[in-house]
Design a protein around this motif. Structure first.
Motif, mmCIF file in Angstrom:
data_model
loop_
_atom_site.group_PDB
_atom_site.id
_atom_site.type_symbol
_atom_site.label_atom_id
_atom_site.label_comp_id
_atom_site.label_asym_id
_atom_site.label_seq_id
_atom_site.Cartn_x
_atom_site.Cartn_y
_atom_site.Cartn_z
ATOM 1 N N ALA A 36 50.128 45.417 35.532
ATOM 2 C CA ALA A 36 50.171 46.763 36.119
ATOM 3 C C ALA A 36 51.617 47.091 36.475
ATOM 4 C CB ALA A 36 49.283 46.832 37.359
ATOM 5 N N LYS A 38 52.992 49.601 37.817
ATOM 6 C CA LYS A 38 53.324 50.268 39.080
ATOM 7 C C LYS A 38 53.731 49.267 40.151
ATOM 8 C CE LYS A 38 49.430 50.835 42.213
ATOM 9 N NZ LYS A 38 48.118 50.404 41.707
ATOM 10 N N CYS A 39 53.295 48.017 39.989
ATOM 11 C CA CYS A 39 53.648 46.961 40.943
ATOM 12 C C CYS A 39 54.977 46.320 40.598
ATOM 13 C CB CYS A 39 52.546 45.910 40.935
ATOM 14 S SG CYS A 39 52.954 44.412 41.836
ATOM 15 N N ARG A 120 37.807 56.590 34.398
ATOM 16 C CA ARG A 120 37.798 55.787 35.617
ATOM 17 C C ARG A 120 36.530 56.065 36.401
ATOM 18 N NH1 ARG A 120 42.519 54.654 40.119
ATOM 19 N NH2 ARG A 120 41.206 53.396 41.478
ATOM 20 N N MET A 161 37.371 52.122 33.487
ATOM 21 C CA MET A 161 38.250 51.367 34.375
ATOM 22 C C MET A 161 37.729 51.553 35.792
ATOM 23 S SD MET A 161 40.971 51.678 36.693
ATOM 24 C CE MET A 161 42.172 52.954 36.330
ATOM 25 N N HIS A 163 38.859 50.249 39.556
ATOM 26 C CA HIS A 163 39.841 49.499 40.366
ATOM 27 C C HIS A 163 39.464 49.682 41.827
ATOM 28 C CE1 HIS A 163 43.707 48.066 41.915
ATOM 29 N NE2 HIS A 163 43.787 49.177 42.607
ATOM 30 N N GLY A 198 40.389 46.410 36.791
ATOM 31 C CA GLY A 198 41.538 46.790 37.605
ATOM 32 C C GLY A 198 42.330 45.609 38.129
ATOM 33 N N GLY A 199 43.111 45.887 39.153
ATOM 34 C CA GLY A 199 43.957 44.852 39.751
ATOM 35 C C GLY A 199 43.440 44.469 41.125
ATOM 36 N N GLY A 200 44.367 43.974 41.962
ATOM 37 C CA GLY A 200 44.012 43.711 43.348
ATOM 38 C C GLY A 200 43.229 42.441 43.604
ATOM 39 N N GLU A 231 43.818 43.980 35.401
ATOM 40 C CA GLU A 231 45.117 44.650 35.480
ATOM 41 C C GLU A 231 45.940 44.083 36.635
ATOM 42 O OE1 GLU A 231 44.115 48.785 35.959
ATOM 43 O OE2 GLU A 231 43.163 48.914 33.989
ATOM 44 N N PRO A 232 46.258 42.790 36.579
ATOM 45 C CA PRO A 232 46.964 42.197 37.712
ATOM 46 C C PRO A 232 48.383 42.726 37.871
ATOM 47 C CG PRO A 232 46.857 40.637 35.893
ATOM 48 C CD PRO A 232 46.008 41.813 35.502
ATOM 49 N N GLY A 233 48.674 43.230 39.053
ATOM 50 C CA GLY A 233 50.044 43.579 39.417
ATOM 51 C C GLY A 233 50.573 42.457 40.292
ATOM 52 N N GLU A 234 50.227 42.557 41.558
ATOM 53 C CA GLU A 234 50.693 41.566 42.538
ATOM 54 C C GLU A 234 50.367 40.128 42.122
ATOM 55 O OE1 GLU A 234 52.426 42.508 45.507
ATOM 56 O OE2 GLU A 234 52.737 40.343 45.642
ATOM 57 N N TYR A 325 55.905 45.750 44.297
ATOM 58 C CA TYR A 325 56.052 47.023 45.000
ATOM 59 C C TYR A 325 57.375 47.110 45.756
ATOM 60 C CZ TYR A 325 51.177 47.325 43.715
ATOM 61 O OH TYR A 325 50.016 47.336 43.001
HETATM 62 C C1 LIG Z 1 47.476 49.391 41.758
HETATM 63 C C2 LIG Z 1 46.651 49.205 40.574
HETATM 64 C C3 LIG Z 1 46.644 47.983 39.888
HETATM 65 C C4 LIG Z 1 47.443 46.778 40.339
HETATM 66 O O1 LIG Z 1 47.041 46.375 41.617
HETATM 67 P P1 LIG Z 1 47.586 45.016 42.253
HETATM 68 O O2 LIG Z 1 47.021 45.032 43.632
HETATM 69 O O3 LIG Z 1 49.072 45.065 42.257
HETATM 70 O O4 LIG Z 1 47.056 43.897 41.429
HETATM 71 C C5 LIG Z 1 45.868 47.882 38.754
HETATM 72 N N1 LIG Z 1 45.127 48.929 38.314
HETATM 73 C C6 LIG Z 1 45.109 50.118 38.946
HETATM 74 C C7 LIG Z 1 44.289 51.217 38.409
HETATM 75 C C8 LIG Z 1 45.851 50.289 40.089
HETATM 76 O O5 LIG Z 1 45.831 51.473 40.726
#
Ligand SMILES: *Cc1c(COP(=O)(O)O)cnc(C)c1O
Length: 366
Positions: A36, A38-39, A120, A161, A163, A198-200, A231-234, A325
């Motif tokens: 992801a 955005k992270c 979504r 999707m 999330h 998704g992520g998180g 969708e791993p960010g963190e 972030y």
């Molecule tokens: C923020 C987000 C992510 C990444 O989230 P993390 O907490 O960083 O893993 C993935 N998918 C979507 C749609 C998001 O909004």
């Protein structure tokens, strides 16, 4: 090049530990993992990450373009809303486009007809306890939730999707929420070919039950006949990076204060937004200091930490867990010097990949 603080230091050996867990999860679960952006969008390490992940996902035209051009592999496009002038370019960079609403799916029906489309879904529950970051908050704009409204558009989309996790390190909570998703959306999931969860999800954490998680994803995929994406960010970059700072001044105003050449508001903004303190390691010893940023914001404070020795001007302070972030959100508030970006290679060599100058500051405005 001698490295002056402040700088973000990405340690590839630490990043590798996360990448290996992601690769293992993909292998055990059959799920695909998309970074992801955005992270974390520091593309200098994409060559390194690419071998362990399937591609990227995005939340804007700029991100989908960066993912396509700098990471490659599979590129997902998502945005809360696309503008008319963006959509052609978004489609040109994406393998799949995920619309946030049926209205956007309708609006861009023709322009996006050539690629895989999805929607979504918002299950109305999340793991977030912080309103600001809760995708299932009341009146949330993030996704469709009414099965009856989504069913009629199934001829135009092939996946979803969802999330709704947020720094969730609790597998049982993930499992319970996925069950709710299954109950709510079963008729839609059965018609889908792919589902991104998704992520998180904090699955690269040390104590996370990766095997159970993999089994659950595999079972979900099997039950509905879908390809599963994460969708791993963190989780991709957690604990891989420090923000290196130097003590500039020491004061005592009833407490011992140390001012560093950085700013929480400019360089680690999420800590301020979510009212969390920074992480310092080891954070033990008889000398307690409040570590403060150098912007003029009164609350520009990283937190209070314990040190073995008294601090002196010129001492190095390494702020831990500074990848997610942070670099994507850094800003020029107060004109504070923007941290450089450096990478510690696997052999220990440190390479500066970006430095920011007065010209960057000036050019960020007009
Ligand atoms: C923020 C987000 C992510 C990444 O989230 P993390 O907490 O960083 O893993 C993935 N998918 C979507 C749609 C998001 O909004």
């Amino acid at each position: 090049m001698s490295l002056t603080t402040p700088y973000y230091l990405i340690d590839k050996s630490k990043l590798l530990a996360n990448m290996e867990k992601i690769a293992l999860l993909r292998e055990r679960s059959g799920a695909k993992a998309l970074l992801a952006l955005k992270c974390f969008a520091t593309w200098s390490v994409f060559d390194f990450m690419r071998d362990y992940m399937d591609g990227t996902t995005s939340s804007s035209l700029n991100e989908v373009r960066l993912g396509h051009e700098r990471f490659g592999k599979e590129t997902h496009a998502y945005s809360v809303a696309y503008a008319d002038y963006e959509i052609d370019e978004v489609v040109s960079h994406a393998d799949k486009i995920i619309f946030n609403s049926i209205a956007q799916l309708d609006r861009f029906a023709d322009k996006a007809a050539g690629i895989v489309r999805g929607l979504r879904l918002n299950p109305g529950i999340s793991s977030s306890s912080f309103d600001l970051a809760d995708p299932a908050r009341p009146f949330s704009r993030l996704g469709e939730w009414d099965v009856k409204k989504v069913e009629p558009v199934m001829d135009r989309i092939s996946g979803f999707m969802i999330h709704n996790n947020c720094e969730n390190g609790d597998f049982d909570l993930f499992d319970r929420m996925l069950r709710v998703i299954e109950e709510k959306f079963a008729p839609l999931l059965k018609k889908a070919e792919w589902v991104s969860l998704g992520g998180g999800i904090h699955f690269t954490g040390e104590t996370y039950p990766l095997e159970k998680f993999a089994e659950r994803l595999k079972r979900f995929a099997g039950e509905y006949g879908v390809e599963v994406y994460l969708e791993p960010g963190e989780a991709s970059i957690t604990r891989s990076t420090t923000l290196e700072t130097t003590v500039l001044d020491l004061l005592n105003n009833g407490k011992d204060l140390a001012i560093v050449d950085s700013s929480i508001e400019a360089h680690m903004l999420d800590l301020l937004i979510y009212r969390e303190k920074a992480k310092l390691s080891p954070n033990t010893g008889p000398h307690r200091y409040m570590i403060c940023g150098k912007s003029c914001l009164a609350g520009d404070i990283f937190g209070e930490f314990d040190f073995e020795n008294e601090l002196k001007v010129g001492d190095r302070i390494s702020i831990q867990d500074a990848a997610g972030y942070t670099m994507v959100k850094k800003n020029w508030f107060n004109g504070v010097k923007m941290p450089a970006i450096a990478i510690r290679e696997l052999d220990g060599e440190i390479k500066t990949v970006r430095e920011f100058t007065y010209a960057d500051y000036e050019e960020s405005l007009s």
